[in-house]
Design a protein around this motif. Structure first.
Motif, PDB file in Angstrom:
ATOM      1  N   ASP A 142      12.052   9.271 -13.549  1.00  0.00           N
ATOM      2  CA  ASP A 142      10.802   9.845 -13.071  1.00  0.00           C
ATOM      3  C   ASP A 142      10.073   8.805 -12.226  1.00  0.00           C
ATOM      4  O   ASP A 142       9.674   7.748 -12.715  1.00  0.00           O
ATOM      5  N   VAL A 143       9.924   9.094 -10.920  1.00  0.00           N
ATOM      6  CA  VAL A 143       9.235   8.178 -10.000  1.00  0.00           C
ATOM      7  C   VAL A 143       7.981   8.838  -9.426  1.00  0.00           C
ATOM      8  O   VAL A 143       7.496   8.442  -8.364  1.00  0.00           O
ATOM      9  N   SER A 144       7.461   9.835 -10.130  1.00  0.00           N
ATOM     10  CA  SER A 144       6.283  10.525  -9.598  1.00  0.00           C
ATOM     11  C   SER A 144       5.055   9.641  -9.605  1.00  0.00           C
ATOM     12  O   SER A 144       4.162   9.803  -8.773  1.00  0.00           O
ATOM     13  N   SER A 145       4.997   8.681 -10.535  1.00  0.00           N
ATOM     14  CA  SER A 145       3.831   7.807 -10.595  1.00  0.00           C
ATOM     15  C   SER A 145       3.991   6.547  -9.759  1.00  0.00           C
ATOM     16  O   SER A 145       3.151   5.649  -9.819  1.00  0.00           O
ATOM     17  N   PHE A 146       5.071   6.450  -8.978  1.00  0.00           N
ATOM     18  CA  PHE A 146       5.299   5.252  -8.160  1.00  0.00           C
ATOM     19  C   PHE A 146       4.377   5.262  -6.948  1.00  0.00           C
ATOM     20  O   PHE A 146       4.269   6.279  -6.251  1.00  0.00           O
ATOM     21  N   GLN A 147       3.689   4.142  -6.693  1.00  0.00           N
ATOM     22  CA  GLN A 147       2.798   3.992  -5.544  1.00  0.00           C
ATOM     23  C   GLN A 147       3.307   2.824  -4.710  1.00  0.00           C
ATOM     24  O   GLN A 147       3.275   1.672  -5.140  1.00  0.00           O
ATOM     25  N   SER A 148       3.774   3.150  -3.526  1.00  0.00           N
ATOM     26  CA  SER A 148       4.409   2.118  -2.675  1.00  0.00           C
ATOM     27  C   SER A 148       3.396   1.089  -2.193  1.00  0.00           C
ATOM     28  O   SER A 148       3.710  -0.105  -2.087  1.00  0.00           O
ATOM     29  N   LYS A 149       2.186   1.526  -1.891  1.00  0.00           N
ATOM     30  CA  LYS A 149       1.180   0.593  -1.399  1.00  0.00           C
ATOM     31  C   LYS A 149       0.850  -0.457  -2.444  1.00  0.00           C
ATOM     32  O   LYS A 149       0.699  -1.637  -2.153  1.00  0.00           O
ATOM     33  N   LYS A 198      -2.155  -5.874 -10.812  1.00  0.00           N
ATOM     34  CA  LYS A 198      -2.631  -5.818 -12.187  1.00  0.00           C
ATOM     35  C   LYS A 198      -2.088  -4.576 -12.883  1.00  0.00           C
ATOM     36  O   LYS A 198      -2.122  -3.467 -12.326  1.00  0.00           O
ATOM     37  N   ARG A 199      -1.573  -4.778 -14.060  1.00  0.00           N
ATOM     38  CA  ARG A 199      -1.008  -3.653 -14.832  1.00  0.00           C
ATOM     39  C   ARG A 199      -2.131  -2.739 -15.313  1.00  0.00           C
ATOM     40  O   ARG A 199      -3.135  -3.222 -15.841  1.00  0.00           O
ATOM     41  N   PRO A 200      -1.984  -1.417 -15.162  1.00  0.00           N
ATOM     42  CA  PRO A 200      -3.047  -0.507 -15.650  1.00  0.00           C
ATOM     43  C   PRO A 200      -3.172  -0.561 -17.175  1.00  0.00           C
ATOM     44  O   PRO A 200      -2.234  -0.942 -17.871  1.00  0.00           O
ATOM     45  N   GLY A 201      -4.316  -0.173 -17.641  1.00  0.00           N
ATOM     46  CA  GLY A 201      -4.568  -0.220 -19.077  1.00  0.00           C
ATOM     47  C   GLY A 201      -3.752   0.815 -19.843  1.00  0.00           C
ATOM     48  O   GLY A 201      -3.068   1.666 -19.272  1.00  0.00           O
ATOM     49  N   LYS A 202      -3.848   0.713 -21.150  1.00  0.00           N
ATOM     50  CA  LYS A 202      -3.052   1.596 -22.016  1.00  0.00           C
ATOM     51  C   LYS A 202      -3.442   3.060 -21.824  1.00  0.00           C
ATOM     52  O   LYS A 202      -2.599   3.951 -21.759  1.00  0.00           O
ATOM     53  N   ARG A 203      -4.738   3.285 -21.740  1.00  0.00           N
ATOM     54  CA  ARG A 203      -5.190   4.672 -21.590  1.00  0.00           C
ATOM     55  C   ARG A 203      -4.760   5.249 -20.252  1.00  0.00           C
ATOM     56  O   ARG A 203      -4.345   6.423 -20.154  1.00  0.00           O
ATOM     57  N   ARG A 260      -2.100   4.310 -18.533  1.00  0.00           N
ATOM     58  CA  ARG A 260      -0.659   4.559 -18.616  1.00  0.00           C
ATOM     59  C   ARG A 260      -0.357   5.833 -19.404  1.00  0.00           C
ATOM     60  O   ARG A 260       0.548   6.597 -19.063  1.00  0.00           O
ATOM     61  N   GLN A 261      -1.154   6.042 -20.478  1.00  0.00           N
ATOM     62  CA  GLN A 261      -0.942   7.253 -21.270  1.00  0.00           C
ATOM     63  C   GLN A 261      -1.251   8.501 -20.454  1.00  0.00           C
ATOM     64  O   GLN A 261      -0.553   9.510 -20.524  1.00  0.00           O
ATOM     65  N   LYS A 262      -2.301   8.421 -19.628  1.00  0.00           N
ATOM     66  CA  LYS A 262      -2.645   9.572 -18.781  1.00  0.00           C
ATOM     67  C   LYS A 262      -1.538   9.833 -17.757  1.00  0.00           C
ATOM     68  O   LYS A 262      -1.164  10.985 -17.499  1.00  0.00           O
ATOM     69  N   MET A 263      -1.016   8.736 -17.161  1.00  0.00           N
ATOM     70  CA  MET A 263       0.056   8.922 -16.195  1.00  0.00           C
ATOM     71  C   MET A 263       1.288   9.522 -16.858  1.00  0.00           C
ATOM     72  O   MET A 263       1.976  10.393 -16.303  1.00  0.00           O
ATOM     73  N   LYS A 264       1.576   9.081 -18.071  1.00  0.00           N
ATOM     74  CA  LYS A 264       2.726   9.624 -18.796  1.00  0.00           C
ATOM     75  C   LYS A 264       2.531  11.097 -19.116  1.00  0.00           C
ATOM     76  O   LYS A 264       3.449  11.914 -19.001  1.00  0.00           O
ATOM     77  N   ASN A 265       1.311  11.463 -19.496  1.00  0.00           N
ATOM     78  CA  ASN A 265       1.024  12.866 -19.791  1.00  0.00           C
ATOM     79  C   ASN A 265       1.143  13.724 -18.539  1.00  0.00           C
ATOM     80  O   ASN A 265       1.652  14.854 -18.588  1.00  0.00           O
ATOM     81  N   ARG A 266       0.693  13.174 -17.399  1.00  0.00           N
ATOM     82  CA  ARG A 266       0.810  13.946 -16.155  1.00  0.00           C
ATOM     83  C   ARG A 266       2.287  14.124 -15.779  1.00  0.00           C
ATOM     84  O   ARG A 266       2.694  15.136 -15.238  1.00  0.00           O
ATOM     85  N   ALA A 267       3.087  13.061 -16.060  1.00  0.00           N
ATOM     86  CA  ALA A 267       4.502  13.163 -15.733  1.00  0.00           C
ATOM     87  C   ALA A 267       5.188  14.236 -16.571  1.00  0.00           C
ATOM     88  O   ALA A 267       6.075  14.943 -16.139  1.00  0.00           O
ATOM     89  N   ARG A 268       4.775  14.378 -17.820  1.00  0.00           N
ATOM     90  CA  ARG A 268       5.363  15.393 -18.683  1.00  0.00           C
ATOM     91  C   ARG A 268       4.995  16.795 -18.225  1.00  0.00           C
ATOM     92  O   ARG A 268       5.724  17.731 -18.354  1.00  0.00           O
TER      93      ARG A 268
END
Length: 260
Positions: A212-219, A245-250, A252-260
């Protein structure tokens, strides 16, 4: 003495009978014994005989006086359209009505209070009976357990009864929960934190998450986003840190939920 002499003088006046209306007679004859009851036959200590003698003497006076009054054309009956003024005024009668009404309301209140006391007493009685029944069942179960431990009995019926009762309670609670459902607070927490389950290894990558590369941002990945230089200037370290900078846990969880 002067008053007594005046009364005697009034008695000696020779007036017509219609002005005096005096009748002196004995009691009327008793219809049962068919003879006039004399004063000697009446026991003064007997209330019934004494009152009956007064009644029969008045009856004899009426039987003697009514024909004489009719002969003299003196009316003895009240007219049909006779109107007599009340002895008490309307204000006094209104006070009496109010007093009677207040007494009736007080009686109704006392009756209602009596019913409430009876209902409370009945409720306490039912509660005591329930507690006594529960204590009796508990005592019987303890006695059965003791007998089984001592080897006096080999029956385990009390355990079956206990299991069936507990299962019935669980089913009842489950049905209540399904009927009622979770409240708003519980639903919000379930949506926010999930429903529990396995925690260990929940962040491990899988084949689906790897592909799943939907959350990938090239910029962001190639350091081409806005604010490239950051505080460290153009191409400085501060800008790189801010971009990578790595995004926070929340997040990342939102991005994971959107991917699902």
């Amino acid at each position: 003495q002067d008053g007594l002499k005046q009364c005697l003088a009034e008695f000696r006046q020779q007036l017509a009978w219609v002005e005096r209306l005096d009748v002196t007679l004995g009691p009327v004859a008793d219809p049962v014994s068919q003879n006039a009851s004399t004063s000697d036959a009446v026991d003064p200590e007997n209330d019934f005989q004494r009152e009956m003698s007064f009644y029969r003497q008045a009856q004899a006076a009426v039987l003697e006086a009514l024909p004489r009054l009719r002969k003299l054309q003196v009316p003895t009956r009240r007219p049909d359209d006779y109107f007599a003024e009340m002895a008490k005024s309307d204000q006094q009668m209104q006070k009496i009505r109010q007093k009677l009404k207040s007494k009736q309301e007080a009686m109704e209140r006392s009756e209602k209070a009596k019913q409430l006391r009876a209902m409370r007493k009945y409720g306490k009685k039912v509660q005591v009976e329930v507690l006594q029944r529960r204590q009796k069942e508990k005592k019987n179960m303890l006695n059965a357990v003791k007998k089984y431990q001592k080897g006096l009995s080999d029956k385990l019926d009390f355990l079956d009864e206990e299991q069936t009762s507990s299962q019935g309670n669980k089913k009842g609670n489950a049905s209540q929960r399904t009927k009622k459902g979770p409240n708003a607070k519980r639903r919000y927490k379930n949506q926010k934190f999930g429903f529990g389950g396995k925690k260990k290894g929940s962040k491990w990558n899988t084949k689906e998450s790897f592909n799943d590369v939907s959350s990938f941002q090239s910029k962001v990945a190639h350091n081409k986003g806005p604010g490239k230089g950051g505080r460290g200037g153009k191409g400085g370290k501060g800008g790189k840190k801010a971009l990578n900078k790595r995004p926070g846990k929340r997040a990342r969880q939102k991005m994971k939920n959107r991917a699902r």
